[in-house]
Design an enzyme around this catalytic site. Structure first.
Site, PDB file in Angstrom:
ATOM      1  N   CYS A  47       0.666  -5.045  11.323  1.00  0.00           N
ATOM      2  CA  CYS A  47       0.682  -5.566  12.690  1.00  0.00           C
ATOM      3  C   CYS A  47       1.429  -4.680  13.687  1.00  0.00           C
ATOM      4  O   CYS A  47       1.482  -4.987  14.874  1.00  0.00           O
ATOM      5  CB  CYS A  47       1.249  -6.979  12.714  1.00  0.00           C
ATOM      6  SG  CYS A  47       0.188  -8.162  11.858  1.00  0.00           S
ATOM      7  N   HIS A  77      -9.302 -12.657  25.395  1.00  0.00           N
ATOM      8  CA  HIS A  77      -9.784 -11.284  25.579  1.00  0.00           C
ATOM      9  C   HIS A  77      -8.801 -10.451  26.395  1.00  0.00           C
ATOM     10  O   HIS A  77      -9.183  -9.724  27.312  1.00  0.00           O
ATOM     11  CB  HIS A  77     -11.193 -11.276  26.196  1.00  0.00           C
ATOM     12  CG  HIS A  77     -12.230 -11.687  25.203  1.00  0.00           C
ATOM     13  ND1 HIS A  77     -12.482 -13.004  24.903  1.00  0.00           N
ATOM     14  CD2 HIS A  77     -13.055 -10.946  24.422  1.00  0.00           C
ATOM     15  CE1 HIS A  77     -13.435 -13.065  23.982  1.00  0.00           C
ATOM     16  NE2 HIS A  77     -13.792 -11.834  23.660  1.00  0.00           N
ATOM     17  N   GLU A  91      -2.660 -17.851  13.792  1.00  0.00           N
ATOM     18  CA  GLU A  91      -2.973 -16.439  13.993  1.00  0.00           C
ATOM     19  C   GLU A  91      -4.103 -16.020  13.063  1.00  0.00           C
ATOM     20  O   GLU A  91      -4.900 -15.140  13.388  1.00  0.00           O
ATOM     21  CB  GLU A  91      -1.718 -15.601  13.739  1.00  0.00           C
ATOM     22  CG  GLU A  91      -1.874 -14.165  14.146  1.00  0.00           C
ATOM     23  CD  GLU A  91      -0.576 -13.402  14.049  1.00  0.00           C
ATOM     24  OE1 GLU A  91       0.180 -13.412  15.038  1.00  0.00           O
ATOM     25  OE2 GLU A  91      -0.327 -12.817  12.990  1.00  0.00           O
TER      26      GLU A  91
END
Length: 157
Positions: free
Chosen positions: A50, A94, A141
């Site tokens: 990540c 987005h 997530e």
């Protein structure tokens, strides 16, 4: 087999049911609504996958509680959707979260508190929703990993 049946009599307000019968109780009740959004982010001071720019399809679940109005509603599900669309999703869907959220490491733990605060703020602004409050926000997530913020934790600390 089961047959299709049309109702014999469509109930009519003020004839079959009186307006003062619409509200069945005076208890606090929780309603829940779920949303998804797609976003990119990366983590700072983190060694693992990540740390690189990557994306998720996040899932958010809100638990809101309150007392019903004269119609028997706390809040219309469409109103929750409007709050989400107009006050929260615009910063998330987005988007590159490191850019659109306040300065923070964009961990699920940080993000869920920010989302909680935005919904709580929006409910306070809606004067018709007296007594409505956020009980929890859960932010997935991944399909199996989530962070959660709960009212009792948010108000104590």
């Amino acid at each position: 087999m089961y047959g299709f049946k049309i109702v014999d009599h469509l109930q009519k307000i003020d004839e079959d049911i009186k307006r003062d019968q619409l509200k069945y109780h005076a208890k606090r009740v929780l309603v829940s609504k779920e949303f998804t959004f797609d976003a990119a982010h990366h983590l700072h001071c983190y060694e693992g996958k990540c740390k690189n720019l990557h994306g998720h399809t996040y899932r958010v679940i809100f638990g809101l509680s309150g007392y019903t109005d004269e119609r028997g509603l706390i809040i219309d599900f469409g109103d929750i959707k409007n709050i989400w669309k107009e006050k929260i999703e615009i910063y998330l869907d987005h988007r590159y979260l490191n850019e659109t959220l306040p300065l923070m490491n964009t961990t699920a733990e940080n993000m869920v508190v920010w989302i909680y605060e935005k919904m709580a703020e929006a409910l306070l602004e809606e004067q018709s929703l007296e007594g409505a409050r956020v009980e929890f926000v859960r932010l997935y997530e991944t399909p199996t990993s989530f962070a959660e913020a709960r009212r009792e934790w948010m108000e104590v600390e």
